[in-house]
Design a protein around this motif. Structure first.
Motif, PDB file in Angstrom:
ATOM      1  N   GLU C  90       0.826  -1.208   0.000  1.00 12.66           N
ATOM      2  CA  GLU C  90       0.000   0.000   0.000  1.00 12.66           C
ATOM      3  C   GLU C  90       0.862   1.262   0.000  1.00 12.66           C
ATOM      4  N   GLU C  91       0.410   2.279  -0.709  1.00  9.67           N
ATOM      5  CA  GLU C  91       1.082   3.573  -0.639  1.00  9.67           C
ATOM      6  C   GLU C  91       0.439   4.395   0.477  1.00  9.67           C
ATOM      7  N   VAL C  92       1.244   4.886   1.397  1.00  8.69           N
ATOM      8  CA  VAL C  92       0.700   5.679   2.499  1.00  8.69           C
ATOM      9  C   VAL C  92       1.334   7.072   2.471  1.00  8.69           C
ATOM     10  N   PRO C  93       0.681   8.032   1.813  1.00  9.55           N
ATOM     11  CA  PRO C  93       1.273   9.367   1.734  1.00  9.55           C
ATOM     12  C   PRO C  93       1.295  10.018   3.117  1.00  9.55           C
ATOM     13  N   ILE C  95       3.564   9.697   5.551  1.00  9.05           N
ATOM     14  CA  ILE C  95       4.336   9.084   6.624  1.00  9.05           C
ATOM     15  C   ILE C  95       5.602   8.456   6.039  1.00  9.05           C
ATOM     16  N   LEU C 140       5.960   6.436   2.674  1.00  6.02           N
ATOM     17  CA  LEU C 140       5.895   4.986   2.568  1.00  6.02           C
ATOM     18  C   LEU C 140       5.320   4.517   1.225  1.00  6.02           C
TER      19      LEU C 140
END
Lengths: 352, 468, 243
Positions: C90-93, C95, C140
């Protein structure tokens, strides 16, 4: 208590949709002297500051776009002269307490041609007493002036907060405005910008957090008149408990604003099934040669993202906190002030 | 589909829409009073329950406020509107029995021809009354009812009473109250359980009399597991007086049923189009709206979908094209009121020569609507800086378990795209037209071929300049 | 020592029945490989072991380190020492990789992370995985290439040091060099107290590893178990004779 109809949207839609205005029953408190206040700046010699306290009615009535009116208030005028650059932020710090529980302030900031400065308006308190705060903040940016203004509302949740911002941008002016709306059971905010200048830029970034029975009403209106002007509204929010929010965001391209660009994005994370989110993102356009876009997204947190984070051993609640903070991070980081950043995060963590 | 209509052909089409017949009514009422309404009811030979309803609605009309938002309606003077205009004919079952002058209008509009080739039934209204109604025998044998509203009230009173006014209440807004006070004509459709009507039915509404109002009522019930495609067309010749259209469409899509409701609206530019359309969708049912709004001086039209059953679905595809002197305030309303409901909205608008397009919507996701999904896309094209294009979408979300996204864009035709096409030898005007047609393509694709052609013709006419 | 035991597991993805009576035992110190045709249930198995809410167990037991974990939530399973490398991370913008790993590390151990030591180890691991150290400050997985995302998963595995690492198609879409780096990461991690479960389509990733057991998963069940030779046999012959 009196019923007030406040924060009216610039263009009306059906009353049935319940978003044109907000109705609130309010007791507007009597004017009171607020002395827990300081201004910090390392370059006082370079700027002009004028503080005017009015309980003798020497100022004219203060009217804000929220729709409230005050006879008495305190006024601060800050002027940054032509061609001067103030490196460190000018901080206006207000600490509410039992004696200082009622603040009606009017802060006017003038940046003359080619000047540059940044400001932090910081409102907080350590006690849990009830406060009333109404701020009207006006900024005028001269040609090619650059301003960065952060209004951080971190007062407690027993308080009522009203923040009305107005500004005017001349040719080539560049304004970054941040509204951090964490405090107050009522968080009512109004932002009105007149982008008169060609090549002017306005970046409005806001964060809101609703908890318990908070009522949030947001009304932004940017009028784009200058050629090649650019504006960008970014709003990140989260709602928990039984909080409710109305977001009215308008970008109004006036005739003549050719090659102008306007982007508006609101993202509302709904973290409770009792929270309510309303939004009305308006694009008004009277000029052919513009680029306008808006996007709104709402909903619960992405399940796949939560799962991904939990597989690393982080609990659901922590994962939720992490995602909320991650969504807020871009705007909070951009303040570029580590102390304020940490303070904002610690207040957020208290609530979610 | 021919892309480059010559000016001559465009003019021919314009003239078709603008055919004016002499006023050939047998009876006409002007204004809006209790006496006028009693008069209409008497002329229509109605039962007393219908008259009582009309009078109650009239009272509501006077009680309710004019809208405090949207286009300026001050030019509308109800005391001057011809509220009922009865043509000099009764409803006919064959075109040969329709008086020549009226028939020639519908011939020019291509209705009898379309009936032969691509429709399963046709209703044709002229001013206040239906003048022609037909339906294929196979459908009648399967129990499908398609008839004019007056006949439906007389022949199927129980069915009508069960559904009439149940979808759109009289108190909804001022012009619905007006509608219920003076309604006349319109179509009634009932598709029984499990019956599929694959070939569309079409009702066409033509307003000929100057200064007149048209108030047809359309009621469609698609019963469990059944399906229907319905097309609505409307047009009028241009006069100097204000004409008024305040129709009402009530649709019921039952469990597992499907309805596609398509509209090509080309009212003349002296028309105030204050129409109301609504559907109630039950479990696993699906409504598809396809609308093209080209005509009228002022339109206020927001078809509403109430998704009341689990897994109910709504698809909305619409385009508005506002030219000189037009103010088209259109959009939609959606209520998600059950689990797993979903809707997809694709709306486009084009403004030109000072025309005003407003996209106005209201989306409501109720607490019950867990796992619901909603995607709204709207795109507006401005062809010059005299025009206006506003996007005013309201969204209310009352549950956390929803996937919702709304995107809107406003802009002009890209200069690069025009340059690219012109570099291949296409004229600037045609390049623009191609891009606009491409912009409208998702709506054209959702229409049956004949209607897609009609829509493209309308776009060509609009691009060329204002009518008459 | 037994680490993971799955007994008679039935599981659904949404409404669809995917796993139909699956049995699997993994001991400490072992590397297991699961192969099988598309749709056999390989990824479902990985997601079920970590309780992805999009999948649900109908019946059967999952025991980890001598304890039934059927009722544990995803994070609790992760804290017990199960790790999964995602097929599409997953892309977690908003952090950064470092902050994310710090948070994960301290929630596993329940203690604050010693920043200096943590950063040094992270840097070393990144070096070994041929990762540009600037990735540690980036959001991330946001804007990472396919290969960088997979390496980032292996980096997380090294940092969090689980007892059982499940690698779900970690090799898919990677070039030969990247696959070698991933194998290197696995060898760095592997010791006698932990175990690896590799879900894969191809045998390339297995070349540099000492595989103990290979399982063939077809239609929700393990139909054949063998040693490393079984993987080579599948590479040549395909699954035809097991379907």
């Amino acid at each position: 208590m009196k019923e007030y109809i406040l924060n009216s949207s610039p263009v009306r839609t059906s009353e049935n949709y319940g978003i044109n205005d907000i109705k609130l029953n309010l007791d507007i408190p009597q004017y009171k002297y607020f002395d827990n206040f300081s201004i910090y700046t390392e370059e006082l010699n370079k700027i002009e500051v004028d503080i005017i306290e009015s309980d003798v009615g020497q100022l004219k009535k203060l009217r804000s776009n929220i729709g409230l009116e005050f006879e008495n208030y305190s006024k601060i005028v800050i002027r940054i002269p032509e061609n001067s650059t103030i490196e460190k932020p000018i901080v206006l710090d207000y600490l509410f307490d039992e004696d200082n529980n009622n603040l009606i302030d009017n802060i006017e900031i003038y940046l003359e041609k080619n000047s540059k400065a940044s400001f932090i308006l910081h409102y907080c308190n350590e006690l849990e007493n009830e406060n009333f705060h109404h701020l009207k903040q006006v900024t005028v940016l001269g040609e090619n002036a650059i301003a960065d203004i952060t209004i951080a509302n971190l007062i407690n949740n027993n308080s009522k907060s009203f923040i009305a911002v107005e500004n005017e941008l001349k040719d080539g002016a560049f304004l970054t405005h941040r509204l951090i709306e964490i405090g107050g059971e009522y968080k009512i905010s109004n932002y009105y910008s007149k982008m008169l200048g060609d090549n002017s830029t306005n970046e409005l970034k806001s964060i809101y957090l609703g908890t318990d029975n908070d009522i949030i009403d947001i009304n932004y209106n940017i009028e784009v008149l200058g050629k090649n002007a650019k504006c960008n509204i970014e709003s990140q929010g989260a709602l928990t408990g039984c909080s409710s929010k109305s977001f009215k965001g308008t970008i109004d391209f006036k005739k003549g604003a050719s090659k102008a660009e306007g982007i508006e994005n609101e993202n509302c994370m709904i973290l409770s099934n009792k929270a309510k989110s309303k939004s009305l993102p308006m694009l008004l356009c009277h000029e052919e040669d513009v680029n306008g876009e808006h996007g709104i997204s709402s909903g619960k947190l992405d399940e796949n993202m939560i799962f991904y984070i939990m597989t690393k051993g982080i609990s659901y609640d922590d994962a939720k906190r992490l995602i909320v903070k991650a969504n807020f991070n871009g705007i909070i980081k951009s303040i570029n002030n580590i102390e304020l950043e940490n303070e904002i995060y610690s207040v957020i963590e208290k609530y979610i | 589909m021919k892309a480059d209509l010559t000016k001559y052909e465009n003019n021919k089409i314009k003239n078709i829409y603008n055919i004016k017949n002499h006023e050939n009514y047998s009876y006409k009422t002007i204004g809006l009073t209790e006496d006028v309404i009693k008069d209409i009811s008497k002329k229509k030979n109605e039962s007393s329950w219908v008259l009582e309803l009309r009078l109650m609605a009239l009272k509501k009309f006077y009680e309710l406020q004019m809208p405090t938002w949207g286009p300026d309606l001050s030019e509308l003077d109800m005391s001057q509107i011809a509220t009922y205009v009865k043509p000099k004919t009764n409803m006919q079952r064959t075109w040969d029995d329709v008086p020549d002058e009226i028939k020639s209008t519908f011939d020019a509009l291509g209705i009898p021809e379309a009936e032969k080739t691509s429709l399963a039934g046709v209703g044709a209204q002229y001013d206040s009354e239906i003048v022609y109604h037909s339906i294929k025998d196979e459908l009648v044998k399967q129990g499908v009812i398609y008839t004019d509203f007056d006949e439906a009230v007389k022949k199927y009173p129980d069915l009508v009473k069960q559904y009439f006014m149940k979808c759109v209440p009289v108190t909804d807004h001022k012009f619905v109250a007006l509608h219920y006070a003076v309604w006349s004509g319109g179509s009634f459709v009932y598709v029984p359980k499990g019956v599929n009507v694959d070939i569309p039915l079409q009702s066409y509404f033509r307003l000929n009399a100057p200064g007149a109002g048209q108030f047809e009522h359309t009621l469609i019930i698609v019963d469990e597991g059944a399906s229907l495609q319905f097309i609505e067309g409307c047009s009028a010749p241009k006069y100097n007086e204000i004409n008024l259209h305040a129709g009402c469409v009530e649709l019921f899509v039952k469990e597992n049923a499907f309805l596609r409701y398509s509209t090509i609206e080309n009212w003349s530019k002296n028309m105030m189009n204050l129409n109301t359309k609504r559907v109630i969708v039950s479990e696993n049912g699906k409504i598809e709206w396809v609308t093209g709004s080209f005509g009228s001086k002022i339109s206020m039209l927001y078809p509403m979908s109430v998704l009341n059953g689990k897994n109910a679905k709504c698809e909305f595809t619409g385009i508005s094209f506002a030219g000189r002197g037009q103010n088209l305030d259109t959009g939609l309303k959606i209520v998600h009121n059950a689990q797993n409901t979903s809707s997809v909205v694709d709306s486009k608008s084009i403004s030109k020569d000072g025309g005003v397009c407003t996209f106005r919507s209201n989306v409501l996701i109720k607490p019950k609507a867990k796992h619901s999904k909603l995607t709204v896309d709207c795109e507006s094209l401005m062809l010059d800086s005299e025009s206006r294009s506003d996007t005013i979408p309201t969204n209310t979300i009352e549950t956390d378990d929803v996937q919702y996204s709304h995107e809107a864009k406003i802009g002009k035709i890209s200069d690069e795209a025009i340059f690219y096409l012109m570099s291949r030898g296409i004229s600037e005007a045609e390049a623009k037209a191609m891009i606009v047609r491409g912009f409208a393509n998702p709506i054209s694709k959702a229409l049956p071929l004949e209607y897609a052609v009609e829509m493209n013709n309308l776009i060509n006419i609009e691009l060329e300049g204002s009518i008459g | 020592m037994n680490l993971l035991t799955i007994k008679n597991l039935y599981a659904n993805a949404g409404e669809k029945e995917i796993l139909k009576g699956l049995n699997l035992e993994i001991n400490k110190g072992e590397i297991h490989v699961i192969m099988g045709p598309n749709g056999a249930g390989k990824s479902t198995l990985a997601n079920i072991i970590l309780d992805n809410p999009q999948y649900n167990v109908i019946k059967g037991n999952i025991e980890f380190d001598g304890e039934n974990i059927n009722k544990l939530k995803t994070d609790e399973r992760a804290k017990k020492g199960i790790f999964m490398s995602f097929q599409t991370p997953e892309e977690v913008p908003g952090i950064s990789v470092t902050n994310f790993l710090k948070t994960a590390q301290s929630s596993r151990t329940g203690e604050p992370v010693k920043i200096f030591k943590f950063k040094k180890e992270l840097e070393e691991n990144m070096k070994k995985l041929d990762m540009n150290p600037s990735y540690s400050t980036r959001d991330l997985n946001v804007g990472f290439s396919g290969g960088e995302k997979k390496k980032n998963e292996i980096l997380q595995m090294l940092t969090l040091n689980p007892k059982l690492a499940i690698l779900d198609e970690t090799d898919s879409g990677l070039d030969v060099d990247a696959i070698r780096t991933v194998s290197k990461g696995i060898n760095m991690y592997k010791n006698d107290d932990n175990a690896v479960l590799i879900i894969t389509h191809s045998t390339k990733i297995l070349n540099d590893l000492k595989v103990d057991k290979v399982h063939i998963l077809v239609d929700g069940k393990i139909v054949k178990t063998g040693d490393a030779n079984l993987a080579e046999q599948i590479e040549e012959e395909g699954y035809a004779k097991y379907i």
